[in-house]
Write an enzyme that holds these catalytic residues in place. Structure first.
Site, PDB file in Angstrom:
ATOM      1  N   ARG A 187      66.369  45.132  86.320  1.00 50.51           N
ATOM      2  CA  ARG A 187      67.712  45.139  86.895  1.00 50.51           C
ATOM      3  C   ARG A 187      68.222  46.537  87.270  1.00 50.51           C
ATOM      4  O   ARG A 187      68.825  46.684  88.334  1.00 50.51           O
ATOM      5  CB  ARG A 187      68.707  44.429  85.970  1.00 50.51           C
ATOM      6  CG  ARG A 187      68.336  42.957  85.725  1.00 50.51           C
ATOM      7  CD  ARG A 187      69.418  42.201  84.980  1.00 50.51           C
ATOM      8  NE  ARG A 187      70.624  42.088  85.761  1.00 50.51           N
ATOM      9  CZ  ARG A 187      71.695  42.822  85.596  1.00 50.51           C
ATOM     10  NH1 ARG A 187      71.767  43.698  84.640  1.00 50.51           N
ATOM     11  NH2 ARG A 187      72.725  42.671  86.396  1.00 50.51           N
ATOM     12  N   GLU A 216      76.032  25.226  86.942  1.00 47.90           N
ATOM     13  CA  GLU A 216      74.669  25.773  86.822  1.00 47.90           C
ATOM     14  C   GLU A 216      74.685  27.200  86.276  1.00 47.90           C
ATOM     15  O   GLU A 216      74.136  28.107  86.891  1.00 47.90           O
ATOM     16  CB  GLU A 216      73.989  25.799  88.205  1.00 47.90           C
ATOM     17  CG  GLU A 216      73.896  24.481  88.922  1.00 47.90           C
ATOM     18  CD  GLU A 216      73.428  24.637  90.377  1.00 47.90           C
ATOM     19  OE1 GLU A 216      73.280  25.786  90.874  1.00 47.90           O
ATOM     20  OE2 GLU A 216      73.222  23.603  91.019  1.00 47.90           O
ATOM     21  N   CYS A 262      54.993  54.802  87.049  1.00 44.81           N
ATOM     22  CA  CYS A 262      54.921  55.838  88.072  1.00 44.81           C
ATOM     23  C   CYS A 262      55.795  55.506  89.272  1.00 44.81           C
ATOM     24  O   CYS A 262      55.305  55.206  90.369  1.00 44.81           O
ATOM     25  CB  CYS A 262      53.467  56.033  88.489  1.00 44.81           C
ATOM     26  SG  CYS A 262      52.442  56.413  87.068  1.00 44.81           S
ATOM     27  N   GLU A 263      57.100  55.473  89.055  1.00 47.69           N
ATOM     28  CA  GLU A 263      58.098  55.229  90.094  1.00 47.69           C
ATOM     29  C   GLU A 263      59.355  55.965  89.666  1.00 47.69           C
ATOM     30  O   GLU A 263      59.757  55.845  88.502  1.00 47.69           O
ATOM     31  CB  GLU A 263      58.485  53.734  90.168  1.00 47.69           C
ATOM     32  CG  GLU A 263      57.383  52.777  90.502  1.00 47.69           C
ATOM     33  CD  GLU A 263      57.256  52.504  92.002  1.00 47.69           C
ATOM     34  OE1 GLU A 263      58.132  52.947  92.774  1.00 47.69           O
ATOM     35  OE2 GLU A 263      56.268  51.862  92.369  1.00 47.69           O
TER      36      GLU A 263
HETATM   37  C1  PLP Z   1      70.579  31.930  90.098  1.00 43.62           C
HETATM   38  C2  PLP Z   1      71.244  30.622  90.313  1.00 43.62           C
HETATM   39  C3  PLP Z   1      72.135  30.120  89.364  1.00 43.62           C
HETATM   40  C4  PLP Z   1      72.541  30.877  88.118  1.00 43.62           C
HETATM   41  O1  PLP Z   1      73.319  31.984  88.438  1.00 43.62           O
HETATM   42  P1  PLP Z   1      74.004  32.868  87.277  1.00 43.62           P
HETATM   43  O2  PLP Z   1      74.714  33.934  88.017  1.00 43.62           O
HETATM   44  O3  PLP Z   1      72.921  33.383  86.424  1.00 43.62           O
HETATM   45  O4  PLP Z   1      74.948  31.979  86.537  1.00 43.62           O
HETATM   46  C5  PLP Z   1      72.674  28.867  89.586  1.00 43.62           C
HETATM   47  N1  PLP Z   1      72.369  28.150  90.694  1.00 43.62           N
HETATM   48  C6  PLP Z   1      71.514  28.612  91.635  1.00 43.62           C
HETATM   49  C7  PLP Z   1      71.213  27.783  92.825  1.00 43.62           C
HETATM   50  C8  PLP Z   1      70.930  29.859  91.474  1.00 43.62           C
HETATM   51  O5  PLP Z   1      70.093  30.323  92.419  1.00 43.62           O
END
Ligand code: PLP
Length: 403
Positions: free
Chosen positions: A300, A261, A330-331
């Site tokens: 970030r 993922e 404004c932060e």
């Molecule tokens: C955010 C997230 C990702 C992706 O994470 P990266 O660090 O961007 O690769 C994959 N799986 C789940 C469950 C997430 O919450």
């Protein structure tokens, strides 16, 4: 990427402007496919990193699946032409409405994060006359050694089911009529710079898979989540080939398929955020370069003290000063970079690097600022708008009728 005429794009589309390079998206996706070619994983792009429809469509065309964390993200994938049967639905707080939406869409897998969620999913699926395919997100209790806000695999985190409760959870799932067990997953954190926690997590899940298998619960896939880090400054990043070499034999020996993922590592360095210098302010203790991008466009730095490289792309050889690069919000937390060596004068265009991931997707309208436009550069070097800049009308649209 390096020969892109950013000042021309800034003039054409205005600033702030996110610019994405399609060739870099393709290359990042191919890097996963090449490294893991021995087990042909389903790479499920994590939509929360960058949910732009054209980004999603491009990954869909490359054969990607999608990791989603809300019904809204599932809707984005479907609208962009993604395949529902390759969608994974993650997240600790899935509502009934979201479960219904995902079941009706026919997604591949619910990554279930608690027993109450399992019971609810069984009820909702029963009501719809459907069977919900599930994986449990197991918390392997490994330290991802990343920023505490993006570390998710420790006992103290809100995510997943504790390893010691995992077997019971699977037994409960096996007893429910509208649930079908298909896998196990984890996601231990983001921007990981070290491979060892990813491999440790995999080994712990494999041990669980073996225990379950001995109890007659057979899984089809292992989903190792995302988390692979990218270079923002000078970080070491995990080697995908080494990752694959550690993981593939464990899967092959058990006939398991692999799901990944990745989010950041597919899009992060495929994008920049262009911003225009509004003022150079020489303060009593510090210099400030005030730009037209802010924490609402790139959260970030404010959220994680994250570093983004910044360079002057209209006058690369401009004489440098030491300055904080700040936005107009404004932060005091509204900064892009602190204590930077930067050449800057009013009207210059700066490129904020590594802004493909967790930039536009985290954008807000704070300070009633219109969200920025997004542009894609295709493989031939041609640019096209993939999201128009918001207008004042957009800002007022959801309230004006109630005045
Ligand atoms: C955010 C997230 C990702 C992706 O994470 P990266 O660090 O961007 O690769 C994959 N799986 C789940 C469950 C997430 O919450």
């Amino acid at each position: 990427m390096n020969n892109t005429n950013y000042p021309r794009l800034a003039a054409q589309y205005g600033t702030p402007l996110y610019v994405y390079h399609q060739a870099a998206l393709t290359a990042a996706f191919a890097a996963y496919q090449t490294a893991f070619s021995g087990c042909q994983p389903l790479v499920c792009y994590a939509v929360k990193a960058n949910g732009n429809l054209s980004v999603i469509r491009h990954f869909a065309q490359l054969g990607s699946g999608f990791d989603t964390v809300s019904a809204g993200e599932i809707a984005r994938v479907l609208a962009a032409g993604g395949d529902a049967s390759k969608i994974i639905f993650s997240g600790v707080g899935k509502t009934e409405a979201e479960m219904e939406y995902a079941l009706n869409a026919g997604i591949k897998c619910f990554n279930v994060e608690s027993l109450p969620e399992l019971e609810r999913l069984n009820d909702v699926a029963g009501r719809l006359g459907k069977i919900a395919p599930i994986s449990f997100r197991i918390n392997p209790d490994v330290d991802a050694k990343t920023h505490p806000y993006i570390s998710t695999g420790l006992k103290a985190n809100k995510f997943g089911i504790a390893m010691r409760d995992a077997e019971q959870a699977y037994q409960r799932a096996a007893s429910l009529p509208h649930i079908k067990i298909i896998g196990v997953d984890c996601h231990i954190g983001s921007q990981l710079t070290d491979l060892s926690p990813l491999i440790a997590a995999c080994e712990r899940l494999i041990a669980l898979i073996d225990k379950l298998s001995a109890q007659g619960i057979a899984l089809q896939h292992l989903d190792l989540g995302g988390g692979v880090g990218i270079v923002y400054k000078d970080e070491h990043t995990p080697d995908l080939h080494a990752y694959a070499q550690a993981v593939e034999p464990l899967l092959k020996a058990r006939g398991l398929s692999l799901v990944l993922e990745p989010g950041r590592s597919l899009v992060g360095n495929a994008g920049v955020l262009l911003t225009r210098v509004e003022y150079v302010k020489h303060g009593e203790e510090k210099n400030f370069v005030v730009v037209d991008a802010a924490m609402n466009d790139l959260m970030r730095p404010a959220l994680y003290q994250a570093y983004h490289a910044v360079e002057n792309v209209s006058r690369p050889d401009a004489p440098q000063i030491t300055a904080d690069i700040v936005g107009p919000i404004c932060e005091t937390g509204d900064f892009i970079g602190k204590e930077r060596q930067i050449g800057a004068a009013q009207g210059d265009i700066l490129a904020i690097r590594s802004a493909g991931a967790y930039a536009s997707s985290m954008a807000s309208n704070y300070n009633a600022r219109c969200r920025a436009a997004e542009v894609m550069i295709d493989e031939q070097g041609n640019s096209r708008l993939v999201r128009r800049r918001e207008t004042m009308d957009d800002l007022l649209a959801t309230e004006r009728e109630y005045l």
